[in-house]
Design a protein around this motif. Structure first.
Motif, PDB file in Angstrom:
ATOM      1  N   VAL A   1      -7.272   9.117  15.501  1.00 55.47           N
ATOM      2  CA  VAL A   1      -6.028   8.403  15.192  1.00 55.47           C
ATOM      3  C   VAL A   1      -6.354   7.341  14.151  1.00 55.47           C
ATOM      4  O   VAL A   1      -7.363   6.635  14.274  1.00 55.47           O
ATOM      5  N   GLY A   2      -5.526   7.259  13.122  1.00 56.50           N
ATOM      6  CA  GLY A   2      -5.765   6.269  12.081  1.00 56.50           C
ATOM      7  C   GLY A   2      -4.491   5.857  11.396  1.00 56.50           C
ATOM      8  O   GLY A   2      -3.383   6.149  11.859  1.00 56.50           O
ATOM      9  N   ARG A   3      -4.648   5.185  10.259  1.00 52.99           N
ATOM     10  CA  ARG A   3      -3.514   4.717   9.480  1.00 52.99           C
ATOM     11  C   ARG A   3      -3.687   5.146   8.025  1.00 52.99           C
ATOM     12  O   ARG A   3      -4.809   5.260   7.527  1.00 52.99           O
ATOM     13  N   LYS A   4      -2.544   5.340   7.345  1.00 51.98           N
ATOM     14  CA  LYS A   4      -2.558   5.701   5.935  1.00 51.98           C
ATOM     15  C   LYS A   4      -1.917   4.576   5.130  1.00 51.98           C
ATOM     16  O   LYS A   4      -0.785   4.180   5.379  1.00 51.98           O
ATOM     17  N   HIS A   5      -2.678   4.017   4.199  1.00 54.83           N
ATOM     18  CA  HIS A   5      -2.180   2.978   3.301  1.00 54.83           C
ATOM     19  C   HIS A   5      -2.361   3.483   1.873  1.00 54.83           C
ATOM     20  O   HIS A   5      -3.459   3.420   1.318  1.00 54.83           O
ATOM     21  N   GLY A   6      -1.284   3.995   1.293  1.00 64.04           N
ATOM     22  CA  GLY A   6      -1.409   4.592  -0.036  1.00 64.04           C
ATOM     23  C   GLY A   6      -2.321   5.788   0.019  1.00 64.04           C
ATOM     24  O   GLY A   6      -2.089   6.742   0.766  1.00 64.04           O
ATOM     25  N   LYS A   7      -3.394   5.763  -0.749  1.00 61.09           N
ATOM     26  CA  LYS A   7      -4.363   6.852  -0.741  1.00 61.09           C
ATOM     27  C   LYS A   7      -5.514   6.612   0.228  1.00 61.09           C
ATOM     28  O   LYS A   7      -6.409   7.452   0.339  1.00 61.09           O
ATOM     29  N   LYS A   8      -5.482   5.482   0.913  1.00 58.65           N
ATOM     30  CA  LYS A   8      -6.576   5.143   1.814  1.00 58.65           C
ATOM     31  C   LYS A   8      -6.247   5.541   3.242  1.00 58.65           C
ATOM     32  O   LYS A   8      -5.160   5.255   3.737  1.00 58.65           O
ATOM     33  N   LEU A   9      -7.207   6.198   3.898  1.00 53.60           N
ATOM     34  CA  LEU A   9      -7.068   6.583   5.298  1.00 53.60           C
ATOM     35  C   LEU A   9      -8.062   5.791   6.138  1.00 53.60           C
ATOM     36  O   LEU A   9      -9.206   5.597   5.745  1.00 53.60           O
TER      37      LEU A   9
ATOM     38  N   ARG B   1      -1.072 -15.269  17.040  1.00 52.55           N
ATOM     39  CA  ARG B   1       0.169 -14.708  16.485  1.00 52.55           C
ATOM     40  C   ARG B   1       0.400 -13.264  16.909  1.00 52.55           C
ATOM     41  O   ARG B   1       1.356 -12.630  16.474  1.00 52.55           O
ATOM     42  N   LYS B   2      -0.494 -12.735  17.751  1.00 52.33           N
ATOM     43  CA  LYS B   2      -0.350 -11.407  18.339  1.00 52.33           C
ATOM     44  C   LYS B   2      -0.187 -10.308  17.286  1.00 52.33           C
ATOM     45  O   LYS B   2       0.506  -9.325  17.510  1.00 52.33           O
ATOM     46  N   SER B   3      -0.819 -10.474  16.155  1.00 52.87           N
ATOM     47  CA  SER B   3      -0.682  -9.482  15.083  1.00 52.87           C
ATOM     48  C   SER B   3      -2.007  -9.334  14.340  1.00 52.87           C
ATOM     49  O   SER B   3      -2.544 -10.320  13.818  1.00 52.87           O
ATOM     50  N   TYR B   4      -2.502  -8.116  14.268  1.00 51.72           N
ATOM     51  CA  TYR B   4      -3.743  -7.863  13.551  1.00 51.72           C
ATOM     52  C   TYR B   4      -3.581  -8.104  12.054  1.00 51.72           C
ATOM     53  O   TYR B   4      -4.521  -8.518  11.378  1.00 51.72           O
ATOM     54  N   ASN B   5      -2.389  -7.864  11.545  1.00 51.83           N
ATOM     55  CA  ASN B   5      -2.137  -8.087  10.124  1.00 51.83           C
ATOM     56  C   ASN B   5      -2.235  -9.555   9.737  1.00 51.83           C
ATOM     57  O   ASN B   5      -2.354  -9.887   8.551  1.00 51.83           O
ATOM     58  N   GLN B   6      -2.171 -10.447  10.736  1.00 50.93           N
ATOM     59  CA  GLN B   6      -2.267 -11.873  10.455  1.00 50.93           C
ATOM     60  C   GLN B   6      -3.691 -12.303  10.104  1.00 50.93           C
ATOM     61  O   GLN B   6      -3.910 -13.473   9.777  1.00 50.93           O
ATOM     62  N   ILE B   7      -4.649 -11.389  10.152  1.00 52.01           N
ATOM     63  CA  ILE B   7      -6.009 -11.773   9.761  1.00 52.01           C
ATOM     64  C   ILE B   7      -6.053 -12.216   8.298  1.00 52.01           C
ATOM     65  O   ILE B   7      -6.846 -13.086   7.933  1.00 52.01           O
ATOM     66  N   TYR B   8      -5.187 -11.663   7.472  1.00 50.35           N
ATOM     67  CA  TYR B   8      -5.195 -12.036   6.052  1.00 50.35           C
ATOM     68  C   TYR B   8      -4.657 -13.441   5.849  1.00 50.35           C
ATOM     69  O   TYR B   8      -5.172 -14.200   5.015  1.00 50.35           O
ATOM     70  N   LEU B   9      -3.655 -13.816   6.618  1.00 58.05           N
ATOM     71  CA  LEU B   9      -3.176 -15.189   6.573  1.00 58.05           C
ATOM     72  C   LEU B   9      -4.218 -16.123   7.190  1.00 58.05           C
ATOM     73  O   LEU B   9      -4.364 -17.274   6.759  1.00 58.05           O
ATOM     74  N   GLY B  10      -4.954 -15.636   8.175  1.00 55.88           N
ATOM     75  CA  GLY B  10      -6.042 -16.413   8.741  1.00 55.88           C
ATOM     76  C   GLY B  10      -7.156 -16.653   7.729  1.00 55.88           C
ATOM     77  O   GLY B  10      -7.749 -17.745   7.681  1.00 55.88           O
TER      78      GLY B  10
ATOM     79  N   SER C   1       4.922  -9.915   0.744  1.00 56.51           N
ATOM     80  CA  SER C   1       4.677  -8.891   1.760  1.00 56.51           C
ATOM     81  C   SER C   1       3.245  -9.032   2.256  1.00 56.51           C
ATOM     82  O   SER C   1       2.399  -9.679   1.617  1.00 56.51           O
ATOM     83  N   ASN C   2       2.962  -8.405   3.386  1.00 55.89           N
ATOM     84  CA  ASN C   2       1.612  -8.471   3.927  1.00 55.89           C
ATOM     85  C   ASN C   2       0.602  -7.819   2.986  1.00 55.89           C
ATOM     86  O   ASN C   2      -0.528  -8.298   2.846  1.00 55.89           O
ATOM     87  N   GLU C   3       1.006  -6.744   2.319  1.00 51.38           N
ATOM     88  CA  GLU C   3       0.105  -6.072   1.386  1.00 51.38           C
ATOM     89  C   GLU C   3      -0.214  -6.960   0.193  1.00 51.38           C
ATOM     90  O   GLU C   3      -1.336  -6.951  -0.329  1.00 51.38           O
ATOM     91  N   GLU C   4       0.780  -7.744  -0.261  1.00 55.74           N
ATOM     92  CA  GLU C   4       0.544  -8.660  -1.386  1.00 55.74           C
ATOM     93  C   GLU C   4      -0.419  -9.769  -0.982  1.00 55.74           C
ATOM     94  O   GLU C   4      -1.329 -10.128  -1.742  1.00 55.74           O
ATOM     95  N   ILE C   5      -0.224 -10.323   0.229  1.00 56.91           N
ATOM     96  CA  ILE C   5      -1.136 -11.357   0.716  1.00 56.91           C
ATOM     97  C   ILE C   5      -2.542 -10.806   0.855  1.00 56.91           C
ATOM     98  O   ILE C   5      -3.529 -11.433   0.459  1.00 56.91           O
ATOM     99  N   LYS C   6      -2.640  -9.604   1.409  1.00 59.72           N
ATOM    100  CA  LYS C   6      -3.943  -8.960   1.595  1.00 59.72           C
ATOM    101  C   LYS C   6      -4.669  -8.803   0.267  1.00 59.72           C
ATOM    102  O   LYS C   6      -5.870  -9.114   0.154  1.00 59.72           O
TER     103      LYS C   6
END
Length: 511
Positions: free
Chosen positions: A207-215, A274-283, A312-317
């Motif tokens: 099980v994984g995630r797809k971000h653009g061309k990245k898996l 913040r209960k969100s893994y995506n918040q690591i970039y803001l961290g 967006s989260n992708e822009e912050i990242k």
């Protein structure tokens, strides 16, 4: 101690001198933490038999115990409570929770659940099943927690003139937390599984995630979870801890043992709140604002923080990762073993090490302690014959990949510092609660059309919202709020927290 390569290449790392580089970014590379993450065992009561004839009569003690639980079950049905104190001094709760055929549950929050069943279909079915929880297993250790839960059951049965006949292992999960794999999407790709994974399992799942061309690969399993024998899984443990927002003690545990550095600790704590893994970039952004040195980057990051909704989260990242290094990934490698797995080892356990290393006060626990003491025997088998990663599965010589070779050579005695967990958990949860209170208070003020008030005004208005019948003016002119609902809420919270909070010995139930 050392540094991840990705860290040394980052701009942030290069801004610091050697002393600060070590303080913020050093860790123990290719480090493992082995432990038991889940343990279920069964308890059989003496003379608890199901007879095939008409004389299917149980001991009076069992009948009275079942009657007691049935009475408690009725209390759940007629009240709004899902739990009552069973033994306040021992932090034991009677809970409205069931497991399979087991209708009744006594719990020590975060440490163990003890399940009882009203009826058993045959004499091979245990009356009681005990589930030891992760917090207790990691902070107290599997031996002490097993012994404590056993003594709780023994004391309960004594009140009904019942005795324990034997115990039996149900399920044991052996896990390894490691920072040795920082790119699981590469390590667990199809070519690697095809050429380097040697296993007796034929079924696998990714099980994984797809971000653009990245898996990405977030989860790999081998076998079937419904199996009565063995199941293997490996997954991103840091994501699980943050998104499920529990087992927060792992973050300081990883830091203390060198799996992550201070930078990782800071970022993961930020995201956990913040209960969100995506918040690591803001961290990561917050870390730079607090510790970084470049004024221009600080100004840019401050602007992003002030206008966070415009990004967006992708822009912050993308912006942050150009400056800050990625956080250290903690991967969990785990074998789930069921009771059937240990059948074939019965003779081996007796021959290999008939005595046990850890003192066992009860002969009924002897077998479980033998399994725990001989776990190296089982893990050697699991990591060689069931699942292993080798350099070439076609080679006649079994040569392991370096990380698997290190995993197999680990010493298996490890216990977390319980005070470390308590202190970190209390501090991080206090911050989360304060933020939640502010959010609720702000929402309430907006419902009251108080659009421009500050925190002090909103707190004052909260007292005014309360009904006049819920307040009392004391002789000195001060006002006291009388709220029985609040008392009930606080009592319920105490039930959930009492067993894991420090310095609670002198507390008493709220009236």
């Amino acid at each position: 101690m050392g540094y991840n390569v990705s860290v040394t290449r980052s701009k942030l790392f290069k801004e610091f001198d050697l002393e600060l580089q070590k303080k913020y970014f050093s860790l123990k590379r290719e480090k493992f933490l082995p432990h038991i993450d889940t343990l279920y065992y069964s308890i059989f009561i003496k003379n608890d038999r199901v007879k095939s004839n008409e004389e299917n009569v149980l001991p009076d003690g069992i009948m009275k115990l079942v009657e007691y639980f049935e009475t408690c079950k009725n209390l759940f049905d007629v009240s709004n409570n899902n739990e009552f104190w069973f033994n306040y001094d021992d932090n034991l709760l009677l809970c409205k929770r069931r497991f399979s055929i087991y209708d009744y549950c006594i719990r020590k929050e975060g440490f163990y659940d003890i399940f009882f069943t009203k009826s058993i279909p045959n004499e091979n079915t245990p009356r009681i099943v005990v589930q030891l929880r992760s917090v207790g297993l990691w902070t107290l250790g599997e031996y002490d927690l097993t012994l404590e839960s056993y003594k709780v059951v023994e004391n309960i049965l004594k009140d009904y003139n019942l005795e324990i006949e034997k115990t039996q292992e149900n399920r044991i999960d052996f896990c390894y937390h490691t920072n040795s794999i920082q790119n699981p999407e590469k390590f667990y790709n199809d070519d690697c599984l095809r050429n380097n994974l040697k296993t007796t399992f034929s079924i696998y799942q990714k099980v994984g995630r797809k971000h653009g061309k990245k898996l990405t690969v977030e989860y790999l399993s081998l076998g079937q979870r419904s199996s009565n024998n063995i199941f293997f899984r490996s997954y991103n443990k840091t994501r699980e801890v943050i998104e499920q927002n529990y087992k927060d003690f792992f973050i300081p545990l990883w830091f203390k043992n060198g799996l992550i550095n201070y930078y990782d600790y800071y970022v993961y704590t930020f995201a956990f709140k913040r209960k969100s893994y995506n918040q690591i970039y803001l961290g990561m952004l917050e870390f730079y604002l607090n510790f970084g040195n470049d004024p221009k980057i600080k100004n840019d990051f401050s602007f992003i923080k002030e206008h966070i909704k415009d990004y967006s989260n992708e822009e912050i990242k993308k912006i942050v990762c150009a400056v800050c290094p990625p956080v250290t990934l903690i991967l969990n490698i785990e074998f789930q073993t069921m009771r059937k797995f240990y059948y074939s080892f019965d003779r081996a356990i007796e021959i290999y090490k008939p005595a046990i290393e850890h003192e066992c006060y009860y002969y009924q626990l002897f077998r479980i302690f033998q399994i725990l003491d001989n776990r190296k025997l089982f893990l050697d088998y699991l990591t060689e014959h069931v699942v292993c990663f080798v350099k070439d599965i076609d080679s006649k010589n079994l040569e392991y990949l370096s990380f698997w070779s290190r995993l197999r050579k680990l010493k298996l005695d490890f216990t977390c510092d319980v005070e470390l967990y308590r202190d970190y958990s209390r501090n991080i949860n206090k911050d989360m609660i304060i933020k939640r209170i502010k959010g609720s208070l702000a929402t309430l003020s907006l419902y009251n059309n108080d659009f421009d008030t500050d925190l002090q005004e909103d707190f004052s208005n909260l007292l005014c919202v309360l009904n006049d019948n819920d307040t009392k003016v004391l002789d000195d002119g001060t006002m006291k709020v009388l709220d029985n609902e609040y008392i009930r809420i606080k009592e319920n919270k105490k039930k959930a927290l009492k067993s894991i909070l420090k310095n609670n010995a002198n507390s008493r139930p709220l009236k």
